[in-house]
Scaffold this active site. Structure first.
Site, short mmCIF file in Angstrom:
data_model
loop_
_atom_site.label_atom_id
_atom_site.label_comp_id
_atom_site.label_asym_id
_atom_site.label_seq_id
_atom_site.Cartn_x
_atom_site.Cartn_y
_atom_site.Cartn_z
N ARG A 104 28.45 48.32 48.66
CA ARG A 104 28.34 49.38 47.67
C ARG A 104 26.88 49.75 47.40
O ARG A 104 26.55 50.88 47.11
CB ARG A 104 29.01 48.93 46.36
CG ARG A 104 29.27 50.01 45.35
CD ARG A 104 29.83 49.43 44.05
NE ARG A 104 30.89 48.47 44.28
CZ ARG A 104 32.18 48.78 44.37
NH1 ARG A 104 32.57 50.04 44.26
NH2 ARG A 104 33.08 47.84 44.58
N TYR A 105 26.00 48.76 47.46
CA TYR A 105 24.58 48.95 47.21
C TYR A 105 23.81 48.68 48.50
O TYR A 105 24.16 47.78 49.27
CB TYR A 105 24.10 47.99 46.11
CG TYR A 105 24.88 48.12 44.82
CD1 TYR A 105 24.59 49.13 43.92
CD2 TYR A 105 25.92 47.24 44.52
CE1 TYR A 105 25.30 49.26 42.73
CE2 TYR A 105 26.64 47.35 43.34
CZ TYR A 105 26.33 48.36 42.45
OH TYR A 105 27.05 48.48 41.28
N ARG A 108 22.45 44.90 49.38
CA ARG A 108 23.28 43.71 49.23
C ARG A 108 24.73 44.01 49.57
O ARG A 108 25.18 45.16 49.45
CB ARG A 108 23.17 43.14 47.82
CG ARG A 108 23.52 44.10 46.70
CD ARG A 108 22.88 43.64 45.39
NE ARG A 108 23.18 44.48 44.25
CZ ARG A 108 22.50 45.56 43.93
NH1 ARG A 108 21.50 45.98 44.70
NH2 ARG A 108 22.82 46.26 42.86
N CYS A 117 41.89 30.76 43.87
CA CYS A 117 41.07 30.36 42.72
C CYS A 117 41.66 29.08 42.12
O CYS A 117 42.85 28.82 42.25
CB CYS A 117 41.08 31.44 41.64
SG CYS A 117 40.35 33.01 42.10
N CYS A 121 42.82 34.10 36.10
CA CYS A 121 42.55 34.74 34.81
C CYS A 121 43.52 35.90 34.63
O CYS A 121 43.74 36.70 35.55
CB CYS A 121 41.11 35.23 34.75
SG CYS A 121 39.88 33.93 35.01
N CYS A 124 41.97 39.42 35.36
CA CYS A 124 41.22 39.57 36.62
C CYS A 124 41.36 40.98 37.20
O CYS A 124 42.47 41.50 37.33
CB CYS A 124 41.72 38.56 37.64
SG CYS A 124 40.88 38.66 39.24
N ARG A 126 40.81 41.74 40.22
CA ARG A 126 41.38 41.64 41.56
C ARG A 126 42.74 40.94 41.53
O ARG A 126 43.17 40.34 42.52
CB ARG A 126 40.42 40.88 42.50
CG ARG A 126 39.13 41.63 42.79
CD ARG A 126 38.40 41.04 43.99
NE ARG A 126 37.19 41.81 44.26
CZ ARG A 126 35.95 41.36 44.08
NH1 ARG A 126 35.76 40.13 43.62
NH2 ARG A 126 34.90 42.12 44.34
N ASP A 286 37.63 45.71 33.38
CA ASP A 286 38.00 46.78 34.29
C ASP A 286 39.45 47.21 34.05
O ASP A 286 40.23 46.52 33.39
CB ASP A 286 37.83 46.30 35.74
CG ASP A 286 36.38 46.03 36.08
OD1 ASP A 286 35.55 46.92 35.84
OD2 ASP A 286 36.07 44.92 36.55
N ASP A 323 31.76 48.56 35.41
CA ASP A 323 31.92 49.03 36.78
C ASP A 323 32.71 50.33 36.71
O ASP A 323 33.91 50.32 36.44
CB ASP A 323 32.66 47.99 37.63
CG ASP A 323 31.74 46.87 38.08
OD1 ASP A 323 30.86 47.15 38.91
OD2 ASP A 323 31.90 45.74 37.59
N LYS A 330 27.62 50.16 38.83
CA LYS A 330 27.63 49.64 37.47
C LYS A 330 26.86 50.59 36.56
O LYS A 330 25.83 51.12 36.93
CB LYS A 330 26.99 48.25 37.41
CG LYS A 330 27.91 47.13 37.89
CD LYS A 330 27.24 45.78 37.72
CE LYS A 330 28.24 44.68 38.07
NZ LYS A 330 28.70 44.75 39.45
#
Length: 359
Positions: A104-105, A108, A117, A121, A124, A126, A286, A323, A330
């Protein structure tokens, strides 16, 4: 670049020797009634459930508003979906030139090295993509991602995520760290994880050593949302990372009913800096499906940030960010980057464009 097959670690187990990965496990642990568990069956069928003993032991079952339970124990509200919510709320797919990699950037990339995981959560972003049945990046898929990185000298940092990349074995983590260090233009390898907090027993000397390699700086972003999560065992695990020379930053999500009070956020940020963790991001939640009950208003988040600035030092200040839906980078949620209208808000994205936001 060829690497071997991954060896995923075990999820930390709960009181009876098993991970709490089903509703009946939560009933047996006293975290749900049988009647409630029956009512939550559709939630568990759609979204993965896992809770470590470390987190289960922190929950007060007599408190219906327990902030640890709110993060990990399924709720009926997860089946309430809003039109603006999305299975991919920040459009990872739109910035994924090869499987498992998000670019995206310019300088990086993100590698989703595992889908598992130690805990799942309930907020989450995702949540539609992670779970115990998912795949890790292996073989040709991982090699394709490494080759993509190697061919682009503008990439200086690789962020390892998932899932939780600390679910890798020490051997696998070492192989991955070394493979990235062998790419001449990679300067930073950053791991995003909940493990030091939720499964601190996994932070062994061998695993810590596996995170380091000559030629790259190793950073670990530790996700915690409430000061109670920073148990004595978590503090020991964090100290082990710090004593090895690994730089530590925090990530937290602003969650209604968990940490949306000034005293809680103040205690959390002070705890981070006392452990040598620099507060980094405080994320606005999100627009993941079934998570609206966790989302405060942006105005409430801004008010909390004003309170933090008045009550704790600059060293302890996170950056409150969103985001932007659609993958538009961001956006800092400060006064200069947000326009609040009677019918919603606009946020200034990384391209300098004002975007409508409803959430």
């Amino acid at each position: 670049m060829a690497l071997g097959q991954p060896v995923l670690g075990e999820v930390a187990v709960a009181r009876d020797g098993r991970p709490l990965t089903r509703l009946d496990h939560l009933v047996a642990a006293g975290l749900l009634t049988k009647e409630t568990a029956d009512h939550l069956a559709p939630v568990a069928r759609r979204y993965a459930v896992a809770l470590t003993s470390t987190m289960a032991d922190l929950i007060d079952p007599s408190d219906p508003a327990d902030p640890i339970a709110a993060q990990f124990v399924p709720q009926a509200a997860e089946l309430t979906y809003l039109p603006e919510e999305s299975a991919d709320p920040i459009d990872d797919a739109g910035f994924s030139p090869v499987p498992g990699l998000v670019h995206r950037y310019a300088d990086r990339v993100l590698l989703k090295v595992v889908s598992a995981c130690p805990v799942y959560c309930r907020f989450c972003f995702r949540r539609e993509m992670v779970g115990p049945g998912g795949e890790a990046m292996t073989g040709a898929v991982l090699n394709q991602a490494l080759n993509y990185i190697e061919a682009r000298p503008q990439i200086h940092e690789v962020i390892l995520t998932g899932g939780d990349p600390f679910m890798l074995s020490a051997r696998r983590a070492h192989e991955l760290t070394q493979a990235l260090a062998d790419i001449p233009h990679i300067q930073v390898v950053r791991w995003h994880t909940r493990v030091p907090v939720v499964a601190p027993e996994r932070i062994s000397p061998d695993f810590v050593a596996a995170l380091q390699a000559d030629g790259v700086a190793s950073w670990v972003a530790i996700h915690a949302n409430h000061p109670r999560e920073l148990t004595p065992d978590a503090r020991t695990a964090i100290a082990r990372l710090r004593q090895a020379g690994i730089s530590l930053i925090s990530q937290s999500v602003l969650l209604k009913g968990v940490n949306d009070r000034l005293e809680v956020l103040t205690d959390l940020m002070r705890a981070f800096i006392s452990l040598g963790i620099k507060p980094y991001y405080l994320h606005h939640p999100d627009l993941a499906p079934g998570t609206s009950h966790f989302r405060p208003s942006v105005a409430d988040g801004q008010e909390l940030m004003r309170g933090l600035r008045q009550s704790i030092s600059g060293l302890a200040q996170p950056t409150y960010v969103l985001d932007v839906p659609g993958g538009a980078y961001k956006a800092p949620l400060d006064a200069a980057s947000v326009r609040i209208h009677s019918d919603g808000i606009q946020v200034l994205d990384g391209n300098g464009l004002w975007r409508d936001y409803k959430g």
